[in-house]
Write a protein that holds these residues in place. Structure first.
Motif, short mmCIF file in Angstrom:
data_model
loop_
_atom_site.label_atom_id
_atom_site.label_comp_id
_atom_site.label_asym_id
_atom_site.label_seq_id
_atom_site.Cartn_x
_atom_site.Cartn_y
_atom_site.Cartn_z
N GLY A 190 -40.12 15.57 10.84
CA GLY A 190 -40.40 17.07 9.69
C GLY A 190 -39.81 18.19 10.42
O GLY A 190 -38.76 18.48 10.94
N GLY A 191 -40.99 19.26 10.47
CA GLY A 191 -40.43 20.23 11.51
C GLY A 191 -40.24 20.96 12.22
O GLY A 191 -40.12 21.68 12.64
N ILE A 222 -44.24 26.95 3.90
CA ILE A 222 -44.02 25.77 4.09
C ILE A 222 -42.86 25.07 4.45
O ILE A 222 -42.44 24.55 5.29
CB ILE A 222 -44.02 24.86 3.20
CG1 ILE A 222 -43.78 25.25 2.09
CG2 ILE A 222 -45.78 25.10 2.80
CD1 ILE A 222 -43.45 24.11 1.00
N MET A 223 -41.64 26.61 4.52
CA MET A 223 -40.26 26.63 5.82
C MET A 223 -40.38 26.28 7.00
O MET A 223 -40.49 27.57 7.40
CB MET A 223 -39.07 27.05 5.45
CG MET A 223 -38.81 27.05 3.88
SD MET A 223 -37.46 28.14 3.35
CE MET A 223 -36.68 28.03 4.55
N ILE A 224 -41.03 25.45 7.95
CA ILE A 224 -40.98 24.97 9.18
C ILE A 224 -43.05 25.74 8.89
O ILE A 224 -42.50 27.42 9.45
CB ILE A 224 -40.62 25.66 10.19
CG1 ILE A 224 -39.18 25.37 10.16
CG2 ILE A 224 -41.48 25.58 12.01
CD1 ILE A 224 -38.50 26.15 11.18
N ASN A 225 -43.84 24.59 8.53
CA ASN A 225 -45.17 25.00 8.46
C ASN A 225 -45.74 25.96 8.76
O ASN A 225 -46.13 26.20 10.78
CB ASN A 225 -45.71 24.03 8.18
CG ASN A 225 -47.37 23.98 7.53
OD1 ASN A 225 -47.58 24.87 7.60
ND2 ASN A 225 -46.60 23.09 5.96
N ASP A 229 -48.97 25.98 10.13
CA ASP A 229 -49.81 25.42 10.16
C ASP A 229 -49.60 24.94 11.54
O ASP A 229 -49.81 24.68 13.13
CB ASP A 229 -50.74 24.72 9.66
CG ASP A 229 -51.28 25.43 8.49
OD1 ASP A 229 -51.93 26.71 8.38
OD2 ASP A 229 -51.41 24.13 8.00
N ARG A 230 -47.84 24.60 11.73
CA ARG A 230 -47.58 24.33 12.94
C ARG A 230 -47.50 25.46 13.89
O ARG A 230 -47.77 25.31 15.16
CB ARG A 230 -46.16 23.68 12.71
CG ARG A 230 -45.58 22.45 13.34
CD ARG A 230 -43.87 22.31 12.90
NE ARG A 230 -44.23 21.61 12.31
CZ ARG A 230 -44.28 19.93 12.99
NH1 ARG A 230 -44.31 19.36 13.72
NH2 ARG A 230 -44.33 18.69 11.78
N ASN A 276 -49.13 25.89 17.63
CA ASN A 276 -47.99 25.42 18.76
C ASN A 276 -48.07 27.02 19.53
O ASN A 276 -47.58 26.75 20.31
CB ASN A 276 -46.86 25.70 18.07
CG ASN A 276 -46.02 23.86 17.86
OD1 ASN A 276 -46.51 23.55 18.12
ND2 ASN A 276 -45.37 24.08 17.43
N ALA A 277 -48.49 28.10 18.76
CA ALA A 277 -48.63 29.37 19.95
C ALA A 277 -50.16 29.76 19.63
O ALA A 277 -50.28 30.54 20.92
CB ALA A 277 -48.51 30.57 18.49
#
Length: 422
Positions: free
Chosen positions: A161-162, A396-399, A401-402, A406-407
C-alpha cells in the motif's frame, strides 16, 4: 568623545553588505517578474481545466484538454533549470500553480502536483555524491523542457500500500541493461503519461528498504491493467493498477539512493504540492459558499442568513491553511540538505500533510453546511458535491493513520519548541 577611525576593512565590509543587499533586491525583483510572466499562462490553463472539470468527474476520464493546455503553455517543464532549457521555477511558484488548478479541477491539480514531484526528484538528484551529473538524466531534462513530457509515478506495490519506503520488485541487471517487473497497485494517469518514475529494490539480494529511483520512458515499458478506477472522488486521476514490465539502460537509475531522494525531495515536495492543490479545492468551495450567502442576503434585503457563520469559519480556516502551507514552503526552501534529513524536519513535513488534509476537509465541510441543500446537490451554481468528494481523498493519500503511527516514536525523541519561532 572618542571617534574610531574608519579602516579599509570596515569599508570592504560595507561594500560587501551593499552588494549582498543589491543581490537580494534583484533576486526578489526577478522572482516577482517571473511570477508575473507565469500568471497569464496559468490562467489560460485554469480556464480550460474549469470548463472541463464537471465532465472529467462525471466520465471519470483523464483531463486531456487541461493537460494539453498546460503543455501548450509550457508549464509542465517549468522546474527544469534554465541551463537545460527550462525556467528554473521554484517550489513555491509551482505550488501556486497547483493551488490555481485546484480551484478549477482537482484531478488536473493532483496530476500536475504528482508530475512536478517526479520532475523535482530528477532535477535535484541527477548528480551523484561527487557532483557529477548523469548525462542520461540531463538529456531527459532537456527533453522535458523541449517536449513538455508528462511523468507518472509508481511507488505503491503489491500489499504494501502506502509504504513507499519498501519495495518488493528488484532491478534485474544484465550487463549495462536493466529490467523491472512490478505489481503496481496504483499508477495514476499511467496510460496517458510519457514516462514513469518508479521505486524498486536495488538488486534481488538487497533488503526491501535499499531502493533506487528509475525513469522509464513510454517506449521502455508495457502496462497490463489489473484494476480499474471507479472512485468516489479524484475521478480524473485515473489511478488504475497495472503490472509494469520495463527495461532500459542502467543509466536510467538516478545516481543517488532513494533514501536520500525520499527525505530531501520526494516526501516534502509531494506534501507541499498536494496540500497546495487541496487548498485550491477548499478555496473553490469557499468561493461558492460566499456567492451563496451574497445571493441569500440580496433576496432578504441585506439580512445575512444563519448559515453565514459557516462561511466565516470556512474563510478563517482557509487563511490558516494557506498560512500553514506558506510556512512549510519557506521552511523547505531555506533548509540545507543536512536539515532536510533531520528527524524534526521529516516529522514536521509528514505532520504538515496530516494537518493540511484535515483542515482542507473541514473547510469544504463548512462550505457545504453554509450552502445547505444547494451545496449538497450535484447540479447548480452552489454545488459543493464534487469538491467534497475530491477533498476526502486527502487523508487517505498515504493514509494519515500510517503517518501518525510512524511519527509516534519520532515525537518521543524530538524536542519541544523553546519559543514560538522554533
Amino acid at each position: 568623545m572618542n571617534v574610531r577611525p574608519v579602516t579599509v576593512l570596515d569599508l570592504d565590509k560595507d561594500v560587501q553588505a551593499a552588494r549582498n543587499a543589491t543581490r537580494s533586491i534583484l533576486a526578489a525583483a526577478d522572482n516577482l517578474s517571473a511570477a508575473a510572466a507565469l500568471r497569464p499562462r496559468v490562467e489560460k490553463a485554469v480556464a480550460i481545466a474549469a470548463a472541463q472539470a464537471a465532465d472529467v468527474d462525471r466520465q471519470s476520464r483523464f483531463p486531456q484538454e487541461a493537460i494539453a493546455a498546460l503543455r501548450a503553455e509550457r508549464l509542465l517543464g517549468i522546474a527544469v533549470p534554465k541551463e537545460l532549457g527550462g525556467e528554473g521555477a521554484s517550489v513555491s511558484e509551482i505550488a501556486d500553480v497547483c493551488y490555481a488548478l485546484g480551484r478549477a479541477c482537482a484531478s488536473t491539480a493532483m496530476i500536475y502536483a504528482m508530475h512536478q514531484t517526479k520532475v523535482a526528484c530528477i532535477v535535484r538528484h541527477h548528480q551523484n555524491n561527487d557532483g557529477l551529473s548523469s548525462a542520461w538524466h540531463q538529456a531527459l531534462l532537456r527533453r522535458l523542457a523541449a517536449e513538455q513530457l508528462l511523468l507518472a509515478s509508481s511507488t505503491t506495490e503489491g500489499q504494501s500500500g502506502g509504504d513507499v519506503r519498501n519495495s518488493s520488485a528488484p532491478i534485474e541487471h544484465n550487463g549495462a541493461r536493466i529490467r523491472l517487473e512490478r505489481q503496481a497497485t496504483v499508477i495514476s494517469y499511467g496510460k496517458a503519461a510519457d514516462g514513469i518514475v518508479t521505486t524498486a529494490r536495488r538488486t534481488a539480494d538487497a533488503p526491501s528498504s535499499d531502493q533506487v529511483l528509475t525513469v522509464f520512458l513510454k517506449a521502455d515499458y508495457t502496462l497490463e491493467p489489473v484494476s480499474g478506477w471507479d472512485a468516489f472522488g479524484m475521478r480524473g486521476t485515473c489511478s488504475e493498477g497495472f503490472k509494469l514490465v520495463a527495461s532500459g539502460s542502467s543509466e536510467q537509475i538516478l545516481p543517488v539512493g532513494y533514501d536520500k531522494i525520499h527525505a530531501q525531495t520526494m516526501m516534502p515536495v509531494a506534501h507541499l504540492f498536494w496540500s497546495s492543490a487541496w487548498a485550491g479545492i477548499a478555496a473553490a468551495a469557499v468561493s461558492r459558499a460566499r456567492d451563496f450567502v451574497r445571493k441569500a442576503s440580496q433576496r432578504s434585503g441585506g439580512t445575512l442568513p444563519p448559515a453565514a457563520a459557516h462561511l466565516t469559519r470556512a474563510s478563517a480556516s482557509l487563511r490558516s491553511l494557506n498560512s500553514l502551507i506558506a510556512t512549510a514552503l519557506r521552511r523547505f526552501e531555506t533548509a540545507d540538505a543536512q536539515t532536510l534529513e533531520t528527524i524534526d524536519f521529516q516529522t514536521g513535513m509528514n505532520l504538515h500533510k496530516v494537518n493540511a488534509s484535515e483542515l482542507a476537509v473541514a473547510i469544504v465541510m463548512s462550505a457545504m453546511q453554509c450552502c445547505g441543500l444547494a451545496g449538497y446537490r450535484n447540479d447548480g451554481d452552489f454545488s459543493i458535491a464534487r469538491h467534497l468528494r475530491d477533498i476526502l481523498s486527502s487523508p487517505i493519500m498515504i493514509n494519515n493513520d500510517r503517518i501518525l503511527a510512524n511519527a509516534a516514536t519520532a515525537s518521543l525523541v524530538s524536542g519541544i519548541p523553546d519559543s514560538l519561532a522554533d
